[in-house]
Design an enzyme around this catalytic site. Structure first.
Site, PDB file in Angstrom:
ATOM      1  N   GLY A 165      -3.315   0.405   3.081  1.00 28.83           N
ATOM      2  CA  GLY A 165      -4.459  -0.474   3.215  1.00 28.83           C
ATOM      3  C   GLY A 165      -5.890   0.449   3.002  1.00 28.83           C
ATOM      4  N   TYR A 202     -10.047  -9.666  -7.438  1.00 25.07           N
ATOM      5  CA  TYR A 202      -9.804  -9.996  -6.089  1.00 25.07           C
ATOM      6  C   TYR A 202      -9.416 -11.252  -5.911  1.00 25.07           C
ATOM      7  CZ  TYR A 202     -10.875 -10.186  -0.987  1.00 25.07           C
ATOM      8  OH  TYR A 202     -10.734 -10.549   0.390  1.00 25.07           O
ATOM      9  N   ASN A 289       7.659  -0.880  -2.720  1.00 24.90           N
ATOM     10  CA  ASN A 289       8.057   0.295  -1.621  1.00 24.90           C
ATOM     11  C   ASN A 289       9.369   0.539  -1.782  1.00 24.90           C
ATOM     12  OD1 ASN A 289       5.345   0.266  -0.337  1.00 24.90           O
ATOM     13  ND2 ASN A 289       5.818  -1.723   0.791  1.00 24.90           N
ATOM     14  N   ARG A 291      11.737   2.071  -0.130  1.00 21.85           N
ATOM     15  CA  ARG A 291      12.348   2.306   1.176  1.00 21.85           C
ATOM     16  C   ARG A 291      12.603   1.277   2.097  1.00 21.85           C
ATOM     17  NH1 ARG A 291       7.998   0.738   4.026  1.00 21.85           N
ATOM     18  NH2 ARG A 291       6.010   1.146   3.378  1.00 21.85           N
TER      19      ARG A 291
END
Ligand code: ADP
Length: 446
Positions: A165, A202, A289, A291
């Protein structure tokens, strides 16, 4: 199959991996910093090696020390866990070059997905819908101006190398754009060593929905459903649940299939998570991600599949032992991240655990390396326990979660258990009526 795995991590995730290894008949090697000599992951492992002083860069990120530990203990494979070296493509390559198996995806996939601009490009090529924004990096306010006007304000400036973040800045209007870009650039430069940033629209009230993927080296890819991780503070997940209260069966199937078929096309191996924002019935890719995820247990609770076991199995070259159609989703699961933090100010609260009692009973799982007398060190991530519950439906799950939270005793330090106790009693949460901004803008401002 491997005979011995070195677990290059600490805390509850190191224990989690150790448990899967034990059940598979695989020996484990723990590595630890001097601050973690008495840690549970060290106590339970078959062997342990001290790899350096407390600071992560000198121990859990110390590649030569980790490789030396693997050599002297005769490990066959290295599991990087979550965080630390788990998304470091260079590490994955070095591990393989030294004759060990890296338990994770191929280095090139880690590299592509670790660079958010490259990841977005790859996602577009693979037919995954993305948040409207710049096609690549933006270098100046002038460069950004045209793009921002095209996609509309507010816009989000994000770091290409970002994570956790950090390096994100909102610009509400054109007047704020220049400053937001230079702030995001310098923050990203300081945190990640690269000031490269890009622009996205956004989204005002999206949910964070992510899809769990598992691939093997034979071209098979399955999905294990989604997780709703919209309850966040400073873009950090606090509580996750599956299935998402915001999706109907058709939307769920649609996004899971998009993710799985994209990964099939990519030839992705190992566990992976594709993260989306979901607003007004549309999904937008934000990142992948490469993983194991912190919130993987809720997927295990509803599928009954041990994700770490599958990850180890596919890393050894075995095919996935089941088909997509064999995966049955059962009931509802929620995970609360328990951090060693003050539940109001969120100040870190390391220190000695004076009392410890973990909740139990049907459908309750606690992944934690805590024990009475343990000293929570100040050097690492503040996550100290994951409370994971399962129920036949969301309501039963919620009732069970409240009961389990009330049983949890962690004495001597402050934790976020009281925050979860309050959170699980408010109507918006009970109704599943929240977006990624709700926790910070509504719940925490009550
Ligand atoms: P990181 O790798 O730093 O976690 P992500 O791209 O995964 O970065 O984004 C983290 C969080 O930031 C998301 O879960 C979401 O809450 C918020 N976020 C990211 N992109 C957007 C966007 N375009 N609009 C609104 N919020 C966003």
């Amino acid at each position: 199959m491997f005979e011995k795995i070195l677990i290059a991590n600490r805390g509850d995730i190191a224990l989690r991996i150790h448990r899967a290894c034990r059940e598979m008949g695989i020996k484990t090697v723990a590595v630890h910093s001097t601050a973690d000599a008495g840690a549970m992951h060290v106590r339970l492992a078959d062997e342990s090696v001290c790899i350096g002083p407390p600071a992560s860069r000198d121990s859990y990120l110390n590649v030569p020390a980790i490789l030396s530990a693997a050599m002297i203990t005769g490990a066959d494979a290295i599991h990087p866990g979550v965080g630390f070296l788990s998304e470091n493509a260079d590490f994955a390559e070095i591990v393989a070059a030294h004759g060990f198996t890296f338990i994770g995806p191929r280095p090139e996939h880690i590299r592509t997905m670790g660079d958010k601009i490259a990841a977005k490009r790859a996602a577009i090529e693979l037919g995954i819908p993305c948040v409207p924004g710049s096609a690549g990096a933006v270098s100046s306010a002038e460069d950004a101006m045209g793009i921002a006007q095209e996609i509309g304000f507010p816009v989000l400036i994000k770091a290409s190398a970002g994570g956790g973040g950090r390096g994100m800045k909102i610009a509400l209007s054109i007047d704020e754009l220049g400053q937001a870009i230079s702030m995001a650039q310098s923050e990203a430069e300081a945190a990640f060593g690269s000031g490269e940033v890009y622009i996205e629209r956004y989204l005002g009230r999206p949910r964070h929905i992510e899809v769990q993927i598992l691939g093997d080296s034979h071209g098979n890819v399955v999905h294990l459903g989604e997780r709703d991780c919209s309850l966040q503070r400073r873009h950090q997940k606090i509580l996750e649940e599956t299935p998402s209260p915001a999706l109907n069966a058709a939307a769920r199937e649609e996004i899971a299939e998009i993710a799985a078929s994209a990964m099939r096309r990519l030839g992705y191996e190992s566990l992976g998570t594709i993260e989306f924002l979901y607003e007004d019935g549309a999904f937008f890719f934000i990142e992948m991600n490469t993983r194991l995820q912190v919130e993987h247990p809720i997927t295990e609770m509803v599928t009954g599949i041990d994700l770490v076991r599958e990850q180890i199995q596919v890393a050894s070259g075995a095919p996935i032992g089941f088909l997509q159609a064999d995966i049955v989703f059962n009931g509802h699961s929620i995970e609360c991240r328990v951090n060693a933090e003050d539940p109001v100010s969120f100040r870190p609260s390391p220190g000695r655990i004076t009392d410890y009692h973990a909740p139990g009973g049907l459908g309750v799982r606690v992944d934690s390396a805590l024990y009475a007398g343990y000293e929570v060190p100040p050097y690492y991530d503040s996550l100290v326990a994951k409370l994971v519950v399962h129920g036949t439906n969301r309501n039963e799950c919620l009732l069970r979660l409240r009961r389990a939270l009330d049983e949890f005793v962690i004495g001597g330090i402050d934790t976020t258990v009281p925050l979860h106790q309050q959170l699980t009693k408010v109507p918006d949460f009970i109704n599943g009526d929240y977006d990624i901004h709700w926790l910070e803008n509504v719940f925490l401002t009550r």
